[in-house]
Scaffold this motif. Structure first.
Motif, mmCIF file in Angstrom:
data_model
loop_
_atom_site.group_PDB
_atom_site.id
_atom_site.type_symbol
_atom_site.label_atom_id
_atom_site.label_comp_id
_atom_site.label_asym_id
_atom_site.label_seq_id
_atom_site.Cartn_x
_atom_site.Cartn_y
_atom_site.Cartn_z
ATOM 1 N N LEU A 31 0.778 3.993 -3.143
ATOM 2 C CA LEU A 31 0.353 5.387 -2.962
ATOM 3 C C LEU A 31 1.492 6.356 -3.287
ATOM 4 O O LEU A 31 1.253 7.438 -3.844
ATOM 5 N N SER A 32 2.715 5.980 -2.975
ATOM 6 C CA SER A 32 3.859 6.842 -3.273
ATOM 7 C C SER A 32 4.058 6.991 -4.775
ATOM 8 O O SER A 32 4.399 8.075 -5.264
ATOM 9 N N VAL A 88 0.831 -1.212 0.000
ATOM 10 C CA VAL A 88 0.000 0.000 0.000
ATOM 11 C C VAL A 88 0.862 1.257 0.000
ATOM 12 O O VAL A 88 0.597 2.211 -0.744
#
Length: 393
Positions: A89-90, A85
């Motif tokens: 997201l990064s 996750v």
């Protein structure tokens, strides 16, 4: 591990873990050269470029310091999910915030995420393996990471379709693997020791004292991997190579590792891991030393990168297998932490040392230093003697 699974489930879990480590390799193999190219185009100095690249391994290094404790709290599955996750997201955030300072922070976060899932997957594979199949399991694990890392730079040509394309494709892949992990993996936790008691104090120091020669290869592998993928694009551009040529050359470091991973593992079973590590270090180091001599000869550099990558690309897995041969089973989690610590330290040092050398104008110095380190390591083997060999389980 506490829960017993049947062989079929074990194979399923194993290949899911392989998919996880391929994704980890992809994220690092893509981000290092692509962001290095972006920063070079923005006029950022090579030393600052290297420092920014090293941020990924600063995050990975930080995660290593707490990985064993966090894994004991949350278990394998939750740690892998958290890592997936965070990286996913990064990747999206890189596109939304095109700032050098923010990219540094995002690379730290990617390093934390990659280290979390890599540590959990690697230890899970090591703990589920037996003495009979440990070499094969670890070699295949190393091959899978190398495969992902080798494929990563192939995303460079996708930039012509838009700077966001490689990042979005990688984010979608992470989402797919995340769903598989959520629905298919159990949330096991590692045992603290075979009798359920706490592991002995000073286990990190003890594992290092007994197996330092087997743990140093992790540092060299991290130095080589991060250094080449961060510095070679800059080295190539300054030497006169095109982006297409750089993109074509970079994967051959990993391809060489893929080609020789299993043969080196087999040879280490037959002739001894120390002997194979020593010979591979000397010959691989010499190949790196010859790269500046090859100048801008595309095919000569391709051959040298393939040979060097093939010979030293197995260092992490061979070193870990050698440590498993030497150490008692109860010390393997600690040895895994030390190896990860070394890998991250090397990954931080590689881009920074290379960037600093190129800043002086001696571009070929990055390969002279790299080759010299491998040859020096091989020479230290003369002083290493196995002090204790435990029965393997």
């Amino acid at each position: 591990m506490a829960e017993v699974v049947n062989p079929r489930q074990g194979r399923t879990h194993y290949f899911i873990l392989i998919a996880v480590v391929v994704a980890a390799g992809l994220s690092q193999g893509l981000l290092l050269p692509v962001l290095a190219i972006f920063l070079e185009r923005m006029g950022i100095s090579s030393s600052m470029n290297g420092l920014n690249a090293a941020a990924l391994y600063v995050g990975s290094f930080a995660m290593t310091l707490v990985a064993e404790r966090v894994l004991g709290w949350v278990g394998f599955k939750k740690l892998i999910v958290s890592g997936l996750v965070l990286v996913m997201l990064s990747l999206v955030a890189f596109l939304l915030i095109p700032s050098v300072a923010v990219w540094f922070v995002l690379r730290v976060l990617v390093g934390i995420g990659d280290s979390a899932l890599h540590y959990a997957a690697q230890l899970w594979v090591l703990m589920m393996s037996t003495a009979k199949n440990r070499g094969r399991s670890i070699s295949f694990y190393g091959m899978s990471y190398g495969l992902g890392f080798s494929i990563g730079p192939l995303g460079i040509p996708l930039l012509k379709y838009g700077e966001a394309v490689p990042f979005l494709i990688l984010a979608v892949l992470f989402l797919f693997i995340l769903l598989v992990v959520l629905f298919k993996l159990p949330n096991l936790k590692p045992e603290k020791s075979e009798n359920g008691e706490q592991q002995p104090g000073g286990r990190y120091l003890k594992s290092y004292r007994l197996a330092w020669f087997a743990l140093i290869p992790a540092f060299l592998y991290g130095y080589m991997e991060a250094g080449i993928n961060s510095n070679f694009p800059v080295y190539g551009l300054r030497s006169g190579f095109t982006l297409g040529e750089i993109s074509a050359l970079l994967p051959f470091v990993g391809i060489g590792g893929l080609l020789l991973q299993l043969p080196l593992g087999i040879w280490s079973d037959k002739f001894g891991r120390k002997r194979v590590l020593t010979i591979a270090g000397i010959v691989g180091g010499c190949c790196f030393l010859l790269i500046p001599v090859a100048g801008t000869n595309f095919w000569a550099i391709l051959v040298l990168l393939t040979l060097a990558g093939g010979l030293v690309g197995s260092f992490f897995s061979l070193g870990l297998a050698y440590a498993a041969d030497i150490l008692p089973r109860v010390l393997l989690p600690a040895a895994n932490v030390v190896a990860s610590f070394h890998f991250n330290a090397g990954s931080i040092a590689g881009p920074n040392a290379g960037g600093a050398i190129m800043e002086t104008g001696w571009n070929g110095g990055i390969f002279v230093l790299l080759g010299g380190l491998y040859i020096l390591f091989a020479c230290t083997g003369l002083w290493f003697k196995v002090k204790s060999v435990s029965p393997q389980k």
